[in-house]
Design an enzyme around this catalytic site. Sequence first.
Site, PDB file in Angstrom:
ATOM      1  CB  VAL A 208      -0.966   0.031   1.210  1.00  0.00           C
ATOM      2  CG1 VAL A 208      -1.961  -1.112   1.128  1.00  0.00           C
ATOM      3  CG2 VAL A 208      -0.208  -0.025   2.537  1.00  0.00           C
ATOM      4  CG  ASP A 209       4.840   0.827   1.237  1.00  0.00           C
ATOM      5  OD1 ASP A 209       4.771   0.056   0.241  1.00  0.00           O
ATOM      6  OD2 ASP A 209       5.493   0.550   2.243  1.00  0.00           O
ATOM      7  CG  ASP A 210       4.876   5.638  -3.041  1.00  0.00           C
ATOM      8  OD1 ASP A 210       3.882   5.212  -3.654  1.00  0.00           O
ATOM      9  OD2 ASP A 210       4.951   6.777  -2.558  1.00  0.00           O
TER      10      ASP A 210
END
Length: 665
Positions: A534-536
Site C-alpha cells: 500500500v506504500d511506494d
Amino acid sequence: MSPHEDAPSSKERFMPPDSIVSKAHVQGLASYQELYDKSINDNEAFWTEQAEQLHWQTKWSSPICKYNFNLDHGPVHISWFEGAETNISYNALDRHIENGLGDRVAFYWEGNDEGQERTVTYSELKAMVCRIANWLKSVGVKRGDDVSLYMALVPELPAAMLACARIGAVHSVVFGGFSAEALADRVLDSRPAVVITSSGTMRGPKPIPLKAIVDDALNISEGKGHSVQHVLVLEQLPLADVGASLRPGRDVVWREAVDSQPDDCPVEWVPAEAPLFKLYTSGSTGKPKGVLHTTGGYMLGALTTTKLVFDVQPTTDVYWCTADCGWITGHTYVTYGPLLLGATQVLFEGVPTWPDAGRCWAIVDKYKVSIFYTAPTAIRALHARGDAWVTRHSRSSLRLLGSVGEPINPEAWRWYHEVVGGGRCPIVDTWWQTETGAHMITPLPGATPLKPGCATLPFFGVEPAVLNERGEELQGPCEGILVMKRPWPSMMRTVAGDHARFEQTYFSAFRGYYFTGDGCRRDADGYYWITGRVDDVLNVSGHRIGTAEVESALVAHPSCVEAAVVAVEHPIKGQAIYAFVTLMTGVDHSDDLRKELIATVRKIIGPFAAPDVIHWAPGLPKTRSGKIMRRVLRKIASKEEDQLGDISTLADPGVVQQLVELRGK
Ligand code: WTA
C-alpha cells in the site's frame, strides 16, 4: 496471462493429503487451531516450550518478551529472552555434531554449470566456519564489529555468515546483483573493516566480476571517508579471467589466508539480544535501511517456521530453497533455519533457465529433493516455457512446494500444483518480510486446507489485524491494511543507526501496531489474501525496490530534471517499473537517451532495478502544493486514463492529455 486476471475463487480448496498429514508435526486444522490459541493466550508458555529445542548457555529471566509498540507510551522497543546467552553457530553446527550427526550432508552444492558439484557435511561445514572465524579474529574482528559479504552462492557464503555469528560479529550480506554504487552505500552505512567476496562467478552464460565491483565500491567509499582494511577473496574463477587484481596490504586470497587456519574456533556466547545481522531493504522513502536482527529470537523464529511450515524431517527430506543468501529468504531459509534443524539441503549457484528451462527439475531428480521453495516470478517464467521442460523429469521425490516474495496468482499456483507437483504436493504460500525475519502468514502442510493464491492463516504467536484508513480494526470478512498487534521473536529490533526511522516507518501510522506496508483481504474463513504493497515500494520479480530509489537514480543523469516511477502489471515479473521522465529544457528525447537513463539506474542500483518503460513527460501531474499524483500516473501507465477519477486537485489538468499523447513515443 496477467498475474491478477483470474480472480481468486474462495470455493476452490485443496485438502492436505493423508500421506502428508500422517507424518506432519501439526496434523489437521483443529490441532493448528488449538496450538494457535495457546500461542496467543499463553505466549510465554508457547515460546518457552519451543525454545527448549535449542541450546542456551544461560537461560532467560521472565518475562520472555518485553516490549512497547505504542509511541504514545514512549520509545518503541522489543526484546526477547533477556538474560539469556547463546550462539547461533553453535546451535546450527556443534549441537548436531555432538549428537553424532557430523557426517550428515549439510549442503549438496550444484554449480552454475552442469557437472560442478560439491558435498559438504556438517563436520566439514563447521571446520570451514571455524577457519573463516579464525581468520576474522586474526585481522582483529571482534564481537559487535560489522563484516560485509558480497559473494556468489557457494558454501563459503553461508559459512562466512556463520563464522561472523560464531565470534559475535554482525554480518551484512549484499546481494551479488547490486551495483558498485549500491554496495558502496551499504558499506558507508555499516562501515565494516572487512569485506569478504569472490573473484567472480557465472550466472547462466554470463560472468559476474564480483571482485572488480567490490574494488569500485571501496574506491567510492574511500572517497567518502571510509576505508575498508581487509578484503578476503575467494578465487572461484581465476582472478585474471574476471579482470580482478589484488591490492597489496588490503586484499588476501582465501587459499592463503583461510585454508591454513585451525579447524577449531571456540564460540562466543552472546546475549540473546546481541545483533546477528543487518540486511538492507527498500522502503517507500530515502535510501535502503539496515534492518537489524538479533540472535535469540531470530534463531527461534527460523527454527520453528522451518520445522513446522516445511514440515522438514531431517533424516529423510532433502530441502531446496532457491533464494540467494543476499536476501532475507536466503538468510532464514538457506543459512539458518535448515541448519538449525540439522537438515540436508541443496545450494544452487545458477539460474533456473540455464542451460535450459528444465534445470530445476533435473536438480530435483539428481538429489531427490522432497521440499522445494521458490518465488512466483520463477514459477511464471518456467510456466511460460511450457510443460515439457517439467514433465521430462520424474520429480517423484517432491512432496511439498513453497512460494515466497509476492502474491502468487491462482493461475501460476495451479500450474505449480498440477504440473510441477503432479497434483500431490501441498503448496505453502508464505507471507513475510525482511523485517519479520520469518514466516508470518502461511499454511501448515498437514493442517491447512489450501486456496490457490492465498497465504491463509497466521503462524503461531502471530496476531494480525486488518485496519481501515482511519486505523480502526475491522472484524470478520474485510479488506484493509495488514498490521500486527504484538511482537514475535524474530522481528527486527531497529533500523541500524536510526531508531527514529524504525519508529517512523513501522509504528507511527497506527498507534500500537506494527505496520506491514501490505494490504490484505480477510475472507469468511478467516484466511488472509495479501493484495500487495500500500506504500511506494515496488516488487519486481520478488525483489523489493523503492520508487524513490529509482527516481533519484534517474535524476542523477544530467539530462533528467524530474522522474516519477510507478508499477505496472507484468506477466512474469509480477510488477514492471514504469518511469515518467522530465528532461532539461532544450534536451530532446531519443532512444539513445532512453538507453542512457536505463544504464544509469543499472549502475546506481543494479540491473534488476532497470525501468521497463521510460515515458517522456514534459510535465508531471501535481497537486497545487506540488505533490506528484501517482494514482494518475498509474492509470496512464496502464492505459486506463478513462478511469482517472477526481483530478480537480491537479494544478494543471492539461498535463494528463499531454502524457497520453506521448505514450509509446
Ligand atoms: C511481499 C520477502 C504476497 C509483500 C520474504 C511483503 C508477499 C514483501 C509474499 C516483503 C506472499 C512476500 N504473498 N506477498 N507469500 N511474500 N510478499 O522484505 O509485499 O523482500 O511486504 O521479504 O514481499 O519483501 P521482502
